[in-house]
Enzyme design. Structure first.
Site, PDB file in Angstrom:
ATOM      1  N   GLY A 175       1.276   5.388  -3.975  1.00  0.00           N
ATOM      2  CA  GLY A 175       1.078   6.426  -4.877  1.00  0.00           C
ATOM      3  C   GLY A 175      -0.120   6.286  -5.883  1.00  0.00           C
ATOM      4  O   GLY A 175      -0.049   6.839  -7.013  1.00  0.00           O
ATOM      5  N   LYS A 176      -1.087   5.467  -5.480  1.00  0.00           N
ATOM      6  CA  LYS A 176      -2.058   4.972  -6.496  1.00  0.00           C
ATOM      7  C   LYS A 176      -2.921   6.276  -6.775  1.00  0.00           C
ATOM      8  O   LYS A 176      -3.271   6.567  -8.223  1.00  0.00           O
ATOM      9  CB  LYS A 176      -2.813   3.996  -5.921  1.00  0.00           C
ATOM     10  CG  LYS A 176      -2.207   2.618  -5.842  1.00  0.00           C
ATOM     11  CD  LYS A 176      -3.049   1.599  -5.046  1.00  0.00           C
ATOM     12  CE  LYS A 176      -3.237   1.680  -3.524  1.00  0.00           C
ATOM     13  NZ  LYS A 176      -2.332   1.636  -2.801  1.00  0.00           N
ATOM     14  N   GLN A 203      -5.002  -0.173  -0.520  1.00  0.00           N
ATOM     15  CA  GLN A 203      -4.097  -0.964  -0.186  1.00  0.00           C
ATOM     16  C   GLN A 203      -3.057  -1.599  -1.121  1.00  0.00           C
ATOM     17  O   GLN A 203      -2.968  -1.049  -2.197  1.00  0.00           O
ATOM     18  CB  GLN A 203      -4.574  -2.153   0.788  1.00  0.00           C
ATOM     19  CG  GLN A 203      -5.363  -1.529   1.784  1.00  0.00           C
ATOM     20  CD  GLN A 203      -6.840  -1.305   1.897  1.00  0.00           C
ATOM     21  OE1 GLN A 203      -7.619  -1.891   1.015  1.00  0.00           O
ATOM     22  NE2 GLN A 203      -7.134  -0.188   2.135  1.00  0.00           N
ATOM     23  N   GLY A 260       0.850  -1.189   0.228  1.00  0.00           N
ATOM     24  CA  GLY A 260       0.022   0.002  -0.119  1.00  0.00           C
ATOM     25  C   GLY A 260       0.754   1.207   0.039  1.00  0.00           C
ATOM     26  O   GLY A 260       2.112   1.040   0.170  1.00  0.00           O
ATOM     27  N   ASP A 261       0.057   2.527  -0.294  1.00  0.00           N
ATOM     28  CA  ASP A 261       0.781   3.563  -0.382  1.00  0.00           C
ATOM     29  C   ASP A 261       1.944   3.864  -1.268  1.00  0.00           C
ATOM     30  O   ASP A 261       2.843   4.450  -1.220  1.00  0.00           O
ATOM     31  CB  ASP A 261       1.400   3.945   1.194  1.00  0.00           C
ATOM     32  CG  ASP A 261       0.308   3.980   2.244  1.00  0.00           C
ATOM     33  OD1 ASP A 261      -0.604   4.363   2.164  1.00  0.00           O
ATOM     34  OD2 ASP A 261       0.413   3.001   3.262  1.00  0.00           O
ATOM     35  N   GLY A 307      -6.044   5.449   1.848  1.00  0.00           N
ATOM     36  CA  GLY A 307      -5.735   6.847   1.973  1.00  0.00           C
ATOM     37  C   GLY A 307      -5.115   7.277   0.666  1.00  0.00           C
ATOM     38  O   GLY A 307      -4.119   7.029   0.539  1.00  0.00           O
ATOM     39  N   HIS A 308      -5.902   7.883  -0.065  1.00  0.00           N
ATOM     40  CA  HIS A 308      -5.394   8.131  -1.448  1.00  0.00           C
ATOM     41  C   HIS A 308      -5.178   9.820  -1.425  1.00  0.00           C
ATOM     42  O   HIS A 308      -6.108  10.506  -1.272  1.00  0.00           O
ATOM     43  CB  HIS A 308      -6.044   7.874  -2.580  1.00  0.00           C
ATOM     44  CG  HIS A 308      -6.130   6.236  -2.467  1.00  0.00           C
ATOM     45  ND1 HIS A 308      -7.051   5.486  -3.423  1.00  0.00           N
ATOM     46  CD2 HIS A 308      -5.413   5.499  -1.939  1.00  0.00           C
ATOM     47  CE1 HIS A 308      -6.833   4.203  -3.034  1.00  0.00           C
ATOM     48  NE2 HIS A 308      -5.789   4.139  -2.254  1.00  0.00           N
ATOM     49  N   THR A 309      -3.878  10.314  -1.732  1.00  0.00           N
ATOM     50  CA  THR A 309      -3.760  11.777  -1.760  1.00  0.00           C
ATOM     51  C   THR A 309      -3.468  12.082  -3.153  1.00  0.00           C
ATOM     52  O   THR A 309      -2.695  11.454  -3.812  1.00  0.00           O
ATOM     53  CB  THR A 309      -2.424  11.915  -0.639  1.00  0.00           C
ATOM     54  OG1 THR A 309      -2.375  11.326   0.333  1.00  0.00           O
ATOM     55  CG2 THR A 309      -2.015  13.456  -0.581  1.00  0.00           C
TER      56      THR A 309
HETATM   57  P1  2SA Z   1      -7.321  -2.910   8.084  1.00  0.00           P
HETATM   58  O1  2SA Z   1      -7.760  -1.915   8.745  1.00  0.00           O
HETATM   59  O2  2SA Z   1      -8.211  -4.412   8.570  1.00  0.00           O
HETATM   60  O3  2SA Z   1      -7.634  -2.829   6.683  1.00  0.00           O
HETATM   61  O4  2SA Z   1      -5.758  -3.425   8.206  1.00  0.00           O
HETATM   62  C1  2SA Z   1      -5.162  -4.420   7.972  1.00  0.00           C
HETATM   63  C2  2SA Z   1      -3.945  -4.357   7.476  1.00  0.00           C
HETATM   64  O5  2SA Z   1      -3.895  -3.353   6.472  1.00  0.00           O
HETATM   65  C3  2SA Z   1      -3.163  -2.353   6.369  1.00  0.00           C
HETATM   66  N1  2SA Z   1      -3.974  -1.241   5.658  1.00  0.00           N
HETATM   67  C4  2SA Z   1      -3.009  -0.551   4.885  1.00  0.00           C
HETATM   68  N2  2SA Z   1      -1.710  -0.355   4.517  1.00  0.00           N
HETATM   69  C5  2SA Z   1      -1.226   0.864   3.949  1.00  0.00           C
HETATM   70  N3  2SA Z   1      -2.073   1.984   3.675  1.00  0.00           N
HETATM   71  C6  2SA Z   1      -3.459   1.867   4.087  1.00  0.00           C
HETATM   72  N4  2SA Z   1      -4.361   3.018   3.975  1.00  0.00           N
HETATM   73  C7  2SA Z   1      -3.620   4.193   5.049  1.00  0.00           C
HETATM   74  C8  2SA Z   1      -2.844   4.991   4.289  1.00  0.00           C
HETATM   75  C9  2SA Z   1      -3.397   3.642   6.044  1.00  0.00           C
HETATM   76  C10 2SA Z   1      -3.120   4.616   7.291  1.00  0.00           C
HETATM   77  O6  2SA Z   1      -2.855   5.163   3.002  1.00  0.00           O
HETATM   78  O7  2SA Z   1      -1.847   5.252   4.650  1.00  0.00           O
HETATM   79  O8  2SA Z   1      -3.348   5.797   7.134  1.00  0.00           O
HETATM   80  O9  2SA Z   1      -2.663   4.023   8.496  1.00  0.00           O
HETATM   81  C11 2SA Z   1      -4.035   0.703   4.664  1.00  0.00           C
HETATM   82  N5  2SA Z   1      -5.304   0.193   5.057  1.00  0.00           N
HETATM   83  C12 2SA Z   1      -5.277  -0.789   5.662  1.00  0.00           C
HETATM   84  C13 2SA Z   1      -3.103  -1.971   7.661  1.00  0.00           C
HETATM   85  O10 2SA Z   1      -2.089  -1.152   8.134  1.00  0.00           O
HETATM   86  C14 2SA Z   1      -2.938  -3.565   8.318  1.00  0.00           C
HETATM   87  O11 2SA Z   1      -1.808  -3.922   8.306  1.00  0.00           O
HETATM   88 MG    MG Z   2      -2.512   5.225   1.122  1.00  0.00          MG
END
Ligand code: 2SA
Ligand code: MG
Length: 426
Positions: free
Chosen positions: A16-17, A225, A13-14, A41-43
């Site tokens: 840069g989608k 993600q 995840g993150d 979280g898509h910026t």
């Molecule tokens: P969940 O809440 O059940 O989906 O969490 C399970 C795991 O999936 C990960 N997860 C993510 N990882 C990266 N980015 C995501 N979106 C946000 C972002 C996350 C944030 O863009 O930064 O702000 O914390 C995201 N959504 C879920 C999560 O960290 C767990 O490992």
């Molecule tokens: Mg993100």
């Protein structure tokens, strides 16, 4: 690139989608989310102005584009309305262009409570979820007891289903977690009120998508993600509860796989992860800190610090196969500017010998040591470059090395958060 493009993350995840979806949205009639929920979280940065989206597709800032939330997404009514209002306050008209599948499972406040209670109970073994109720909402969908957006059209039926499921949740909260029960009457009243505002945006999204398709219009599928967080193919159990990989596109939207023309894998030039779980190339030294600071690696949804490390070609090879990736968009290359050397993990050393594909789940990661290739860095800045000729020679060599290692072409390079800071190679 073809008509119907899937954009998804190939790491944790993150990647840069959001920026790339926004960029490509120029050419499409609709953008659709097909999994996850407001954990995403898509910026987007346009003319220096930042917009963070969690649930609404990243096409919303383009006025001519339909933004669709497919059946594979778990829907938090509160989060949806909050985001709609925030966008409206910024002058973005949302309600005419946003459509939400009648089949979306609803995230209830008890789902949020159970998600958080479970994480507390796990202590050091916690998954590190976003605490948004995502996992429990998917559990109820799969167990066939969930409530869906379309159920709100039939209030009596909805009330019966809600009472049944929330009574069950309250049993879990009080008996198992020894916490307070949730007020079902209050939740019902709140959901009915929010429903009135949301139902005008509810639709048969699958049918809409096929109408676009039959008219020859282009559709963009926006993943959330990353691939290594996929419930089936990721580092289980340290994953999210949906299929984040390309197969989820079809089941989460109702558009069959043969209608998809191109899978664009968004890949960061290094690796990050937020939450717990295996991460072989994680750096605990100054370099890890440097990547976090320079890359501004802070969770868009929860504000948590992201863990940082070198590029992991082993993980990428897996992601490319499981998604049938057509091409890669490499992001945040500029974060590596000014380094003497850059490292790429090309294999995992295990007690049984070196492997070039990752293990299944998270089972044997504890015994893994990354095998690195070292490449010379570049001192020049790559920020904002728009053509490949402008790239420093060593940056070009890094990109070529990655392509060889991951067995996929790099078609786009993103050199900054703004739409225009992009190099299109093919
Ligand atoms: P969940 O809440 O059940 O989906 O969490 C399970 C795991 O999936 C990960 N997860 C993510 N990882 C990266 N980015 C995501 N979106 C946000 C972002 C996350 C944030 O863009 O930064 O702000 O914390 C995201 N959504 C879920 C999560 O960290 C767990 O490992
Ligand atoms: Mg993100």
């Amino acid at each position: 690139m073809g008509k119907n493009v899937v954009v998804l993350g190939t790491q944790w995840g993150d990647e840069g989608k959001g920026k790339i979806v926004d960029l490509l949205t120029d050419k499409v009639a609709a953008v659709v989310r097909f999994q996850g929920g407001h954990n995403a979280g898509h910026t987007l940065v346009i003319d220096g102005k930042k917009t963070a989206l969690h649930l609404i597709p990243s096409g919303i800032l383009r006025q001519h584009v339909y933004c669709l939330i497919g059946n594979g997404v778990v829907l938090s009514p509160e989060a949806l309305l909050k985001e709609v209002r925030e966008l409206e306050a910024n002058g973005v008209a949302v309600r005419d262009r946003l459509r939400i599948s009648l089949a979306c499972p609803i995230i209830l406040r008890t789902h949020v409570r159970i998600d958080q209670a479970r994480e507390r109970a796990r202590g050091n073994d916690k998954i590190g979820t976003t605490g948004r109720g995502i996992g429990p909402a998917y559990e109820d969908k799969v167990s066939r007891r969930g409530v869906r957006l379309g159920d709100l059209f039939n209030p009596e039926d909805f009330e019966a289903k809600l009472r049944e499921i929330m009574s069950y949740h309250n049993f879990v909260l009080t008996e198992y977690f020894k916490e307070e029960a949730e007020d079902i009457d209050a939740a019902l009243a709140e959901l009915m009120e929010m429903g009135e505002e949301i139902l005008p945006m509810a639709a048969d999204v699958t049918d809409m998508l096929h109408d676009f398709r039959k008219r020859g219009e282009h559709i963009l599928f926006e993943g959330a993600q990353g691939s290594l967080l996929d419930i089936d193919l990721g580092t289980y159990p340290y994953v999210t509860s949906s299929n984040t990989t390309a197969g989820g596109t079809a089941t989460g939207s109702g558009v069959g796989p043969l209608f998809l023309d191109y899978v664009l894998g968004i890949t960061k030039a290094y690796t990050t992860r937020v939450g717990s779980g295996p991460f072989p190339t994680e750096l605990f030294c100054d370099m890890g800190h440097h990547l976090a600071v320079k890359g501004n690696e802070i969770g868009t949804t929860t504000g948590r610090s992201r863990r940082c490390g070198w590029f992991d070609a082993v993980a990428l090879r897996h992601a490319i196969q499981i998604n049938s990736v057509s091409g890669i968009c490499l992001t945040k290359l500029d974060v590596l500017d000014g380094m003497e050397t850059v490292k790429v993990c090309v294999g995992y050393k295990t007690p049984k010998g070196e492997i070039t594909r990752p293990p299944i789940g998270c089972g044997t990661y504890a015994d893994i040591e990354p095998v690195y290739a070292e490449l010379p860095g570049w001192s020049e800045s790559t920020v904002g470059l728009t053509s490949v000729e402008q790239l420093p020679e060593n940056a070009k060599a890094y990109i070529r090395f990655l392509e060889e290692q991951i067995e996929a072409p790099i078609d786009i390079i993103s050199t900054g958060p703004d739409r225009i800071e992009t190099i299109v190679l093919r």
